[in-house]
Write an enzyme that holds these catalytic residues in place. Structure first.
Site, PDB file in Angstrom:
ATOM      1  N   HIS A 291       0.831  -1.211   0.000  1.00 54.07           N
ATOM      2  CA  HIS A 291       0.000   0.000   0.000  1.00 54.07           C
ATOM      3  C   HIS A 291       0.864   1.259   0.000  1.00 54.07           C
ATOM      4  O   HIS A 291       0.888   1.977  -0.988  1.00 54.07           O
ATOM      5  CB  HIS A 291      -1.010   0.027   1.151  1.00 54.07           C
ATOM      6  CG  HIS A 291      -1.905  -1.165   1.204  1.00 54.07           C
ATOM      7  ND1 HIS A 291      -2.678  -1.566   0.128  1.00 54.07           N
ATOM      8  CD2 HIS A 291      -2.153  -2.060   2.202  1.00 54.07           C
ATOM      9  CE1 HIS A 291      -3.351  -2.643   0.458  1.00 54.07           C
ATOM     10  NE2 HIS A 291      -3.053  -2.971   1.706  1.00 54.07           N
TER      11      HIS A 291
ATOM     12  N   ASP B  59      -5.010  -8.453  -3.192  1.00 54.76           N
ATOM     13  CA  ASP B  59      -5.289  -8.194  -1.782  1.00 54.76           C
ATOM     14  C   ASP B  59      -6.541  -8.914  -1.293  1.00 54.76           C
ATOM     15  O   ASP B  59      -6.528 -10.124  -1.063  1.00 54.76           O
ATOM     16  CB  ASP B  59      -5.389  -6.685  -1.571  1.00 54.76           C
ATOM     17  CG  ASP B  59      -5.317  -6.277  -0.097  1.00 54.76           C
ATOM     18  OD1 ASP B  59      -5.413  -7.155   0.776  1.00 54.76           O
ATOM     19  OD2 ASP B  59      -5.179  -5.079   0.185  1.00 54.76           O
TER      20      ASP B  59
END
Length: 455
Positions: free
Chosen positions: A270, A321
């Site tokens: 991220h 993810d």
């Protein structure tokens, strides 16, 4: 020995025509542009290096669509996380294996050849370990073996419930290990991967985040790495940045870079909320930024500092993810579009001039391979044969020149253009279908039916 003939192929120096490629022991042995197809060749329209999906929590695929209803109060990552903890309380090892099997199959059919499974569900509900400490990791290995995907397994150290060593609670109990038990888990995983999976499989380490570990624990766990990749969640949410800054006296990325020797074998997942200085320093560290644009959009995380990161030579890859939607083309498209929406501009994710699709695709191919410790990401002799073929006659691509193919793949098509995928030479997708698709879907449907009965 197997051989592939491609009418078009993307080598490091550019597009070539009529490439004949041979594979042995999972690696590319020869590359012959301007060749003629032989009777034994598997013929494809266009051949490119396949991407690695560098960040996956496979179990969350079974939650897709369950958290898209607004309730009173502001919806956020933290409310989503609460629902995820409730869901995870009902997962059995059998559920886990079937869900991972579907996820890995869907990744392969989307054009990914490998996956970094960031695996943090370790124990039974309530936190009691299984008789085999690595029971759920073994289920991931079984799914990887069934599907043929290249696996970098990333067992997660998750010791605390929040910044400042807050105790674990609720659903977090299934994740919890101290460093000593984590070392045992890591040893078990390394042993099982050697016994049960092909030689391209890897085991890395994954301290979950700064908020789920502590500085001394992080130092100890890094001593266990043995040259393996290191993945960590970092700076995903503004609240996380505030909490870490208050606790450790520095912002998350700033603290990590100053204290942990971050380098090319690291992947920071991220890294959404960074200052300009952090963005520059992360790029210059050589680490990979692990970007998950679909999930980051779904959770409202915010966009990555893409243009600035690339301008300083940063490496990046993409991952699915939460697996709310597994699509290679959409992941790359969302990455670019998030930049355009923020900057009110077009063609952002390319340094200076050139094709955005080429920058996105080839950048993610090389960065993803680096993050997973795979010798892949390029069509060159000696590299792992992680290959993806797509159909240039498809209606979404047929009007394009070869130098526009990757733009078309990223912005004009969907994953239905994918015809073939090889993972370390294993030909797992042909004609757009995984070889064991029906078996895998049937197992998933049965597992989800049982899971829903338990919810």
């Amino acid at each position: 020995m197997q051989s592939i003939f491609a009418h078009h192929a993307r080598l490091p120096q550019g597009w070539v025509i009529d490439l004949r490629l041979t594979v042995a022991d999972g690696r590319i042995v020869t590359l012959e542009p301007g060749a003629f197809a032989q009777p034994q060749d598997h013929c494809v329209m266009a051949l490119v290096p396949a991407l690695a999906n560098l960040h996956s929590h496979s179990f969350q695929r079974a939650m897709a669509g369950m958290t898209e209803t607004r309730v009173s109060g502001k919806e956020s990552f933290w409310s989503w996380r609460k629902l995820m903890y409730q869901f995870v309380d009902h997962l059995t090892p059998e559920h886990y294996e079937a869900i991972a099997g579907l996820v890995f199959m869907e990744m392969l059919e989307a054009g990914y050849a490998s996956v970094g499974e960031f695996h943090y569900v370790h124990h039974q509900p309530g936190g009691r370990p299984y008789a085999a400490l690595g029971e759920l990791s073994n289920r991931v290995f079984a799914a990887a073996d069934l599907t043929g995907i290249g696996l970098t397994h990333l067992p997660v150290l998750y010791s605390y419930g929040g910044a400042g060593q807050v105790p674990l609670s609720g659903g977090q109990q299934r994740f919890g290990n101290d460093v000593a038990r984590y070392a045992d888990l890591l040893s078990d995983c390394r042993s099982m991967v050697t016994k049960s999976l092909p030689s391209d499989a890897r085991v890395g380490i994954a301290p979950h985040s700064l908020r789920a570990t502590a500085p001394q624990d992080l130092k100890e766990v890094l001593s266990l790495r043995s040259g393996a990749p290191v993945h960590i969640h970092i700076a995903e949410q503004p609240q996380e940045v505030t909490d870490i800054s208050t606790w450790l006296g520095a912002r998350p990325v700033e603290w990590l870079l100053e204290n942990c020797g971050v380098g090319a074998d690291w992947c920071l997942i991220h890294a959404t909320h960074m200052t300009a200085q952090e963005t520059r320093d992360l790029a210059q560290s050589g680490a990979v930024a692990g970007l998950c644009p679909i999930t980051e959009g779904n959770l409202g995380d915010g966009p990555f500092n893409g243009a600035a990161f690339l301008s300083h030579g940063g490496h990046f890859g993409v991952g699915s993810d939460s697996n709310v939607r597994i699509s290679l083309s959409e992941e790359l498209r969302m990455l670019e579009y998030s930049q355009r929406l923020r900057d009110l501009a077009r063609n952002v994710m390319v340094p200076q001039e050139g094709s955005v699709g080429t920058t996105l695709y080839l950048g993610a191919a090389e960065g993803g391979a680096q993050a997973l410790g795979r010798e892949a990401g390029r069509l060159e002799v000696g590299a792992l044969a992680d290959l993806m073929a797509f159909d240039t006659t498809h209606v979404s691509l047929c009007a394009l020149r070869p130098d526009q193919f990757l733009d078309g793949l990223c912005f004009a098509s969907d994953d239905s253009v994918v015809s073939d995928v090889w993972s370390a030479g294993r030909h797992v997708v042909s004609g757009g279908r995984h070889a064991k698709r029906d078996q895998i879907i049937a197992a998933y449907a049965s597992a989800v039916a049982a899971l829903l009965d338990a919810l």
